[in-house]
Design an enzyme around this catalytic site. Structure first.
Site, mmCIF file in Angstrom:
data_model
loop_
_atom_site.group_PDB
_atom_site.id
_atom_site.type_symbol
_atom_site.label_atom_id
_atom_site.label_comp_id
_atom_site.label_asym_id
_atom_site.label_seq_id
_atom_site.Cartn_x
_atom_site.Cartn_y
_atom_site.Cartn_z
ATOM 1 N N LYS A 222 1.149 -1.192 0.060
ATOM 2 C CA LYS A 222 -0.124 0.172 0.275
ATOM 3 C C LYS A 222 1.228 1.214 -0.130
ATOM 4 O O LYS A 222 2.334 1.635 0.412
ATOM 5 C CB LYS A 222 -1.050 0.100 1.253
ATOM 6 C CG LYS A 222 -2.280 1.328 1.397
ATOM 7 C CD LYS A 222 -2.793 0.127 0.639
ATOM 8 C CE LYS A 222 -4.516 1.166 0.315
ATOM 9 N NZ LYS A 222 -5.793 0.609 -0.423
ATOM 10 N N ASP B 149 -7.119 4.808 -4.247
ATOM 11 C CA ASP B 149 -8.066 4.432 -3.274
ATOM 12 C C ASP B 149 -8.208 5.924 -2.757
ATOM 13 O O ASP B 149 -8.803 6.773 -4.289
ATOM 14 C CB ASP B 149 -6.498 3.827 -1.853
ATOM 15 C CG ASP B 149 -7.020 3.707 -1.034
ATOM 16 O OD1 ASP B 149 -7.866 2.608 -0.464
ATOM 17 O OD2 ASP B 149 -7.654 4.946 0.470
HETATM 18 P P1 NDP Z 1 -12.942 8.239 -3.187
HETATM 19 O O1 NDP Z 1 -11.860 9.015 -2.655
HETATM 20 O O2 NDP Z 1 -13.655 8.066 -4.039
HETATM 21 O O3 NDP Z 1 -14.159 8.317 -1.421
HETATM 22 C C1 NDP Z 1 -13.962 8.629 0.031
HETATM 23 C C2 NDP Z 1 -15.354 8.567 0.361
HETATM 24 O O4 NDP Z 1 -15.577 9.300 1.556
HETATM 25 C C3 NDP Z 1 -15.179 10.706 -0.129
HETATM 26 O O5 NDP Z 1 -16.745 10.874 -0.315
HETATM 27 C C4 NDP Z 1 -14.235 10.850 1.412
HETATM 28 O O6 NDP Z 1 -15.155 12.016 1.470
HETATM 29 C C5 NDP Z 1 -15.010 10.605 1.721
HETATM 30 N N1 NDP Z 1 -14.062 10.083 2.989
HETATM 31 C C6 NDP Z 1 -12.717 10.075 2.921
HETATM 32 N N2 NDP Z 1 -12.245 10.784 4.612
HETATM 33 C C7 NDP Z 1 -13.694 10.942 4.911
HETATM 34 C C8 NDP Z 1 -13.189 10.892 6.439
HETATM 35 N N3 NDP Z 1 -12.187 11.184 7.393
HETATM 36 N N4 NDP Z 1 -14.235 11.591 7.162
HETATM 37 C C9 NDP Z 1 -15.377 11.125 6.343
HETATM 38 N N5 NDP Z 1 -15.803 11.189 4.986
HETATM 39 C C10 NDP Z 1 -14.519 10.775 4.540
HETATM 40 O O7 NDP Z 1 -12.528 7.241 -1.954
HETATM 41 P P2 NDP Z 1 -12.830 5.305 -2.326
HETATM 42 O O8 NDP Z 1 -14.084 5.414 -2.657
HETATM 43 O O9 NDP Z 1 -11.755 4.380 -3.437
HETATM 44 O O10 NDP Z 1 -12.315 4.530 -1.302
HETATM 45 C C11 NDP Z 1 -12.912 4.585 0.112
HETATM 46 C C12 NDP Z 1 -12.784 3.645 1.122
HETATM 47 O O11 NDP Z 1 -12.938 1.935 0.804
HETATM 48 C C13 NDP Z 1 -11.625 3.668 1.421
HETATM 49 O O12 NDP Z 1 -11.323 3.093 2.917
HETATM 50 C C14 NDP Z 1 -10.570 2.740 0.983
HETATM 51 O O13 NDP Z 1 -9.544 2.504 1.336
HETATM 52 C C15 NDP Z 1 -11.878 1.918 0.954
HETATM 53 N N6 NDP Z 1 -11.018 0.766 -0.598
HETATM 54 C C16 NDP Z 1 -11.174 1.561 -1.905
HETATM 55 C C17 NDP Z 1 -11.086 0.616 -3.072
HETATM 56 C C18 NDP Z 1 -10.864 1.058 -4.337
HETATM 57 O O14 NDP Z 1 -11.233 0.425 -5.261
HETATM 58 N N7 NDP Z 1 -10.859 2.550 -4.123
HETATM 59 C C19 NDP Z 1 -11.100 -0.844 -2.853
HETATM 60 C C20 NDP Z 1 -11.356 -1.468 -1.434
HETATM 61 C C21 NDP Z 1 -11.164 -0.672 -0.563
HETATM 62 P P3 NDP Z 1 -14.260 13.521 1.064
HETATM 63 O O15 NDP Z 1 -14.764 13.780 -0.346
HETATM 64 O O16 NDP Z 1 -15.187 14.631 1.307
HETATM 65 O O17 NDP Z 1 -12.817 13.092 1.648
#
Ligand code: NDP
Length: 437
Positions: free
Chosen positions: A118, A158
């Protein structure tokens, strides 16, 4: 555990991830003393390599900015390192270590030959121009390219790293190395990306959850679902859950959440988030009957049958878990990585909820990344339907394997234990076979 805390001080997220795995695999090491004799536990909690570097870049006003870059190559026992890159101001070594550690077991559960890694940076893409993001990505890759490769380490996206960032990083890698190889996944379709990769984590989460629900005679049909986040995982989880007959009533970002009693209008969310990069609060301008609440914590007060946390780590604590349980929630499945605290997870299991742990439930993203690597190697592209069918098959198998492992080791219906045990066994056996390395 004491040793892990001492050697990795001030990294609570990493301690949390390790503790959960070590507790789960107790019955395995009791049965198999050779794992202890060969130092498998001491080795598996220690990354094979930690790379930490300066990322200098120039912003639009001409000012020099400096961020920190990380890549943790945690375990290569079963394949080249594989795992995403996170760009978020909260990123530090402990976050990347927890994510890299989880990734080892998740990748093992997919059944595909990929090791765990990672990376990321404390760079915040929010509010930056496309040009600033490009400059940052190019600088980040200028250092990272020395440590990765299609057969060595293959990063993906991510939080904060989507198609735009992967494109800029891929362009820079290709220019520096003069190689057109599958060194990153999540690439755009015209230059080696896989169809269905964008949708894969969210779709996979729903395939897994549907399987878990079916196991107890339920399904998504006519259920009310609460989803947090509005990023890549949340959007495609919402799409698939809706296709499977559920009504999704919430989505959020780090500022707040929206509740739409009639069901989330995903076209509006996609336009706001994927195209315009705006805040979720703007949703109510298009759907006047929806309600926006500032702050995202109270999202878990919403009455629902199924909760899919898809934003970030530790977003559901004990208090939120109690509210979900009191409101009659029957299943919680983790789209984000470690979105439930250990206390919340414990409460869900004790109260008989179906609980899908992240390393199983969200493994569809990395599984499809491995399918992208496969297509790049054979220089061929599968159709959306072909990739989607493989993804579904992988998620169904993951559920079958983890429920079998849980049963075999006396933890029936505890899918946290099942996922940790099944994921661990394959990696541990590979490490044993390869000697002390
Ligand atoms: P994105 O950046 O596309 O979206 C993240 C979302 O979560 C946004 O809506 C963001 O809001 C919100 N968010 C992030 N940090 C915080 C926080 N500290 N408090 C509240 N809301 C928060 O990321 P992904 O959708 O790709 O990833 C989301 C989760 O899924 C993560 O935990 C990631 O590790 C996990 N994941 C992702 C994969 C992938 O293929 N993308 C695979 C497996 C797991 P804002 O825009 O306001 O920051």
């Amino acid at each position: 555990m004491e040793r892990v805390i001492k050697r990795n001080p001030n990294e609570p997220e990493f301690h949390q991830a390790v503790l959960e795995v070590l507790e789960s695999i107790e019955p395995v090491v009791e049965k198999r003393p050779e794992l202890i004799e060969n130092g498998i536990l001491e080795r598996i909690v220690e990354p094979e390599r930690i790379i930490k570097f300066r990322v200098p870049w120039i912003d639009d006003s001409g000012k020099v900015q400096v961020n920190r870059g990380f890549r943790i190559q945690f375990n290569s026992a079963i394949g080249p390192y594989k795992g995403g890159l996170r760009f978020h101001p909260s990123v530090y070594e402990g976050i990347i270590k927890f994510l890299g550690f989880e990734q080892i077991f998740k990748n093992s559960l997919t059944g595909l030959p990929i090791g765990g890694g990672k990376g990321g940076s404390d760079f915040d893409p929010k509010g930056k121009s496309d040009r600033e993001v490009m400059h940052f990505c190019q600088s980040f890759m200028t250092e990272l390219c020395k440590h990765i490769g299609a057969d060595t380490d293959v990063p993906a996206g991510d939080i904060g790293v989507g198609g735009r960032e992967i494109g800029y990083m891929y362009g820079q890698y290709k220019r520096l190395r003069n190689e057109f190889t599958g060194v990153l996944t999540g690439k755009g379709i015209p230059y080696g990306g896989s169809l269905a990769r964008t949708e894969a984590t969210g779709y996979g989460l729903c395939y897994f959850t549907e399987e878990m629900l079916n196991y107890k005679g339920y399904s998504f049909k006519d259920k009310t679902v609460v989803i947090s986040g509005s990023g890549n995982v949340a959007i495609y989880a919402c799409q698939k859950a809706t296709e499977l007959g559920a009504k999704v009533v919430t989505m959020s970002d780090s500022n707040g959440y929206v509740y739409d009693a009639e069901g989330i209008d995903l076209d509006v969310v996609k336009q706001l988030k994927e195209v315009e990069r705006k805040r979720i609060s703007e949703y109510v301008k298009f759907r006047p009957n929806a309600v926006y609440t500032e702050g995202s914590k109270n999202i878990w007060d919403t009455k629902c049958d199924i909760a899919l946390p898809c934003a970030t780590q530790n977003e559901i604590d004990e208090e939120s878990a109690k509210k979900l349980i009191a409101n009659g929630c029957i299943a919680v499945s983790e789209g984000a990585n470690m979105p439930c605290t250990l206390e919340a997870t414990e409460l869900f299991i004790q109260n008989g909820l179906l609980f899908g742990p992240a390393k199983a439930a969200n493994a569809g993203g990395v599984a499809t990344s491995a399918l992208e690597m496969c297509q790049n190697s054979i220089r061929y592209s599968w159709t959306f339907e072909e990739v989607d069918a493989k993804l579904k098959n992988i998620m169904v198998n993951i559920f079958a394997n983890i429920s079998k492992a849980a049963k075999e080791y006396g933890r029936e219906d505890n899918f946290v234990a099942g996922a940790n045990i099944a994921g661990f066994l394959k990696v541990a056996d590979a490490m044993l076979a390869q000697g002390v390395v």
